[in-house]
Design an enzyme around this catalytic site. Structure first.
Site, PDB file in Angstrom:
ATOM      1  N   HIS A  23      10.449 -25.789   0.704  1.00 51.23           N
ATOM      2  CA  HIS A  23       9.924 -27.004   0.086  1.00 51.23           C
ATOM      3  C   HIS A  23       8.838 -26.704  -0.931  1.00 51.23           C
ATOM      4  O   HIS A  23       8.168 -27.601  -1.424  1.00 51.23           O
ATOM      5  CB  HIS A  23       9.434 -27.961   1.181  1.00 51.23           C
ATOM      6  N   LYS A  72     -13.541   0.715  -2.115  1.00 52.88           N
ATOM      7  CA  LYS A  72     -14.499   0.859  -1.006  1.00 52.88           C
ATOM      8  C   LYS A  72     -15.715   1.662  -1.462  1.00 52.88           C
ATOM      9  O   LYS A  72     -16.857   1.324  -1.137  1.00 52.88           O
ATOM     10  CB  LYS A  72     -13.834   1.555   0.189  1.00 52.88           C
ATOM     11  N   GLU A 113       0.809  -1.223   0.000  1.00 56.28           N
ATOM     12  CA  GLU A 113       0.000   0.000   0.000  1.00 56.28           C
ATOM     13  C   GLU A 113       0.844   1.275   0.000  1.00 56.28           C
ATOM     14  O   GLU A 113       0.417   2.293  -0.503  1.00 56.28           O
ATOM     15  CB  GLU A 113      -0.929   0.022   1.219  1.00 56.28           C
TER      16      GLU A 113
HETATM   17  O1  PA5 Z   1      -3.721   0.811   5.580  1.00 56.28           O
HETATM   18  C1  PA5 Z   1      -4.838   1.136   5.296  1.00 56.28           C
HETATM   19  O2  PA5 Z   1      -5.186   2.307   5.306  1.00 56.28           O
HETATM   20  C2  PA5 Z   1      -5.930   0.102   4.974  1.00 56.28           C
HETATM   21  O3  PA5 Z   1      -5.469  -1.170   4.819  1.00 56.28           O
HETATM   22  C3  PA5 Z   1      -6.940   0.129   6.101  1.00 56.28           C
HETATM   23  O4  PA5 Z   1      -6.282  -0.146   7.300  1.00 56.28           O
HETATM   24  C4  PA5 Z   1      -8.071  -0.844   5.898  1.00 56.28           C
HETATM   25  O5  PA5 Z   1      -8.677  -0.636   4.668  1.00 56.28           O
HETATM   26  C5  PA5 Z   1      -9.099  -0.694   7.011  1.00 56.28           C
HETATM   27  O6  PA5 Z   1      -9.577   0.611   7.067  1.00 56.28           O
HETATM   28  P1  PA5 Z   1     -10.248   1.196   8.351  1.00 56.28           P
HETATM   29  O7  PA5 Z   1      -9.270   1.116   9.461  1.00 56.28           O
HETATM   30  O8  PA5 Z   1     -10.589   2.608   7.997  1.00 56.28           O
HETATM   31  O9  PA5 Z   1     -11.454   0.382   8.643  1.00 56.28           O
END
Ligand code: PA5
Length: 441
Positions: free
Chosen positions: A314, A428, A285
């Site tokens: 393995h 989302k 990310e």
């Molecule tokens: O790193 C990030 O921003 C994402 O992976 C979020 O953590 C994930 O989508 C969950 O989002 P939220 O904490 O707003 O529910």
């Protein structure tokens, strides 16, 4: 308490190439120092979590309050950055089989809307509730609006309500101040913990996101933060050689420039598998970006993979040693396990595998890792190594802080913003639109 080591002799990057990055990286190191002074007003805010005593005092107060309720279990409801760090630390420090081994406070994670998973979690906790025992429900969502988290949270709140008249005191919501979740939790009388605004999900393990559930299950969060603090200070040092985060980021960047598109984190400890998944998110990310900082379309990224030693030798060693030269590997070695296990000294077994009788398993594991590294070196496969003294909260705190700061430096070198995730938001939004459409049909 020992420092973790970062070894780069086999990186196949000449020292002068790395040192040439110094002026560039110095700029970012200066910004990091500024961020320490800016508290939570900087995008690098997460580096200040480790010295936020007000936050720690508040979390410890709530941990003590909830542990006094004598819970049999805690269920963490959250996904991505809202649970991966917690799972990583819990499994590393307490072991992957903690729930089976230790019956004090079980840890369960509800992350996705998989009906079978949620049904199984309910099947596990219903008898506990029926016996008059209690569970803590910790809903974690930075945005407060993630479909999966909110859906599961609603299901589990209803379950607790069914069995517990004073249910509100068993529910803790961790979210951004003023999110919808925040307001809802206050209205319902749940306990609320705040995530500082500029601390993003994947950088939030040292905020109440990770500290609260880890504290409830008995992990020493002071020690976790102490390790992270020591590493934060190391990763602010101006010399690339002494600063493991900038050093590692520099090597990854230079390999990437030479066409290496995959980074494998090869962890020689089963308990570190979830830490690998946490890192996969951190790199995926933070670095995988359509646009650079100047809004130029770049389709940037290094694909993070995770391997577990010796298990994955393995299944993957053939590819790693015989396949394309498109990978850079970081091995993680654990010097001292929680336990020592010896192979029996029984002459009848000598005919099976020679040379292992009476041997400590750690010695065998080290021989395997050393053997892999020799094969990598002979095959001109670049790698570095991180040596963890053990899997204590102190060592794991160091490792997580090292990797989070490494990713900030890597983002800077690649010219992308490591703190946002616009394409995650895109899916989302689409999901919410589809569900709204279905609801109105
Ligand atoms: O790193 C990030 O921003 C994402 O992976 C979020 O953590 C994930 O989508 C969950 O989002 P939220 O904490 O707003 O529910």
């Amino acid at each position: 308490m020992e420092a973790i080591q970062f070894l780069s002799e086999a990186s196949q990057i000449a020292q002068k190439e790395l040192v040439a990055l110094t002026p560039q990286l110095e700029e970012e190191i200066r910004r990091m120092h500024q961020a320490v002074l800016n508290g939570y007003d900087d995008v690098r805010a997460s580096i200040n979590l480790v010295s936020d005593t007000t936050m720690l005092t508040e979390v410890k107060k709530i941990v003590a309050e909830k542990r006094k309720l004598d819970p049999a279990c805690i269920i963490v409801v959250g996904i991505g950055g809202s649970n991966l760090g917690t799972i990583a630390v819990q499994e590393a420090v307490l072991g992957k089989l903690y729930n089976q081994r230790d019956t004090s406070i079980q840890m369960l994670y509800a992350d996705t809307v998989d009906a079978d998973l949620i049904h199984d979690i309910i099947t596990c906790v219903k008898p506990v509730l029926a016996r008059g025992k209690h569970i803590i429900l910790n809903g974690v969502s930075k945005s407060g609006g993630t479909t999966e988290t909110i859906a599961i949270f609603e299901v589990l709140v209803d379950l607790i309500k069914e069995y517990t008249p004073d249910y509100a005191q068993y529910i803790v919501v961790t979210t951004d101040k003023e999110s919808k979740f925040w307001h809802f939790a206050h209205e319902q009388g749940f306990t609320v913990l705040e995530i500082p605004k500029k601390v993003g999900g994947r950088f939030s393990v040292f905020s109440p996101v990770g500290l609260f559930p880890l504290g409830v299950c008995g992990i020493d969060i002071d020690l976790l933060l102490a390790g992270a603090r020591v590493m934060r200070d190391r990763c602010l040092l101006p010399s690339l050689i002494e600063n493991p985060a900038a050093h590692s980021a520099g090597l990854m960047y230079l390999h990437h420039k030479k066409g290496i598109t995959i980074h494998d984190l090869f962890l020689f400890s089963t308990d570190l598998e979830s830490l690998g998944k946490w890192y996969r998110q951190l790199m995926g990310e933070s670095i995988g970006k359509e646009f650079d900082k100047n809004q130029k379309q770049v389709f940037e990224g290094i694909t993070p993979t995770v391997s577990i030693g010796s298990t994955d030798l393995h299944s993957m060693a053939q590819l790693y040693l015989g396949g394309p030269y498109d990978k850079f590997t970081t091995f993680v070695r654990v010097k001292q396990n929680r336990n020592q296990m010896f192979i029996p000294d029984e002459p009848a077994y000598n005919t099976l595998v020679e040379g292992i009788q009476r041997t400590d398993m750690q010695v065998i594991m080290d021989a395997i890792l050393d053997g892999v590294q020799i094969a990598f070196t002979k095959g001109h496969r670049p790698f570095t190594e991180i040596v963890l003294p053990d899997k204590s909260a102190y060592s794991i705190g160091q490792l997580l802080q090292f990797k989070m700061m490494e990713m900030m430096y890597l983002g800077f070198l690649l010219g992308v913003n490591p703190f946002d995730q616009p394409n995650v938001e895109a899916y989302k939004v689409e999901t919410r639109a589809l569900l709204m459409h279905e609801a109105h049909m």
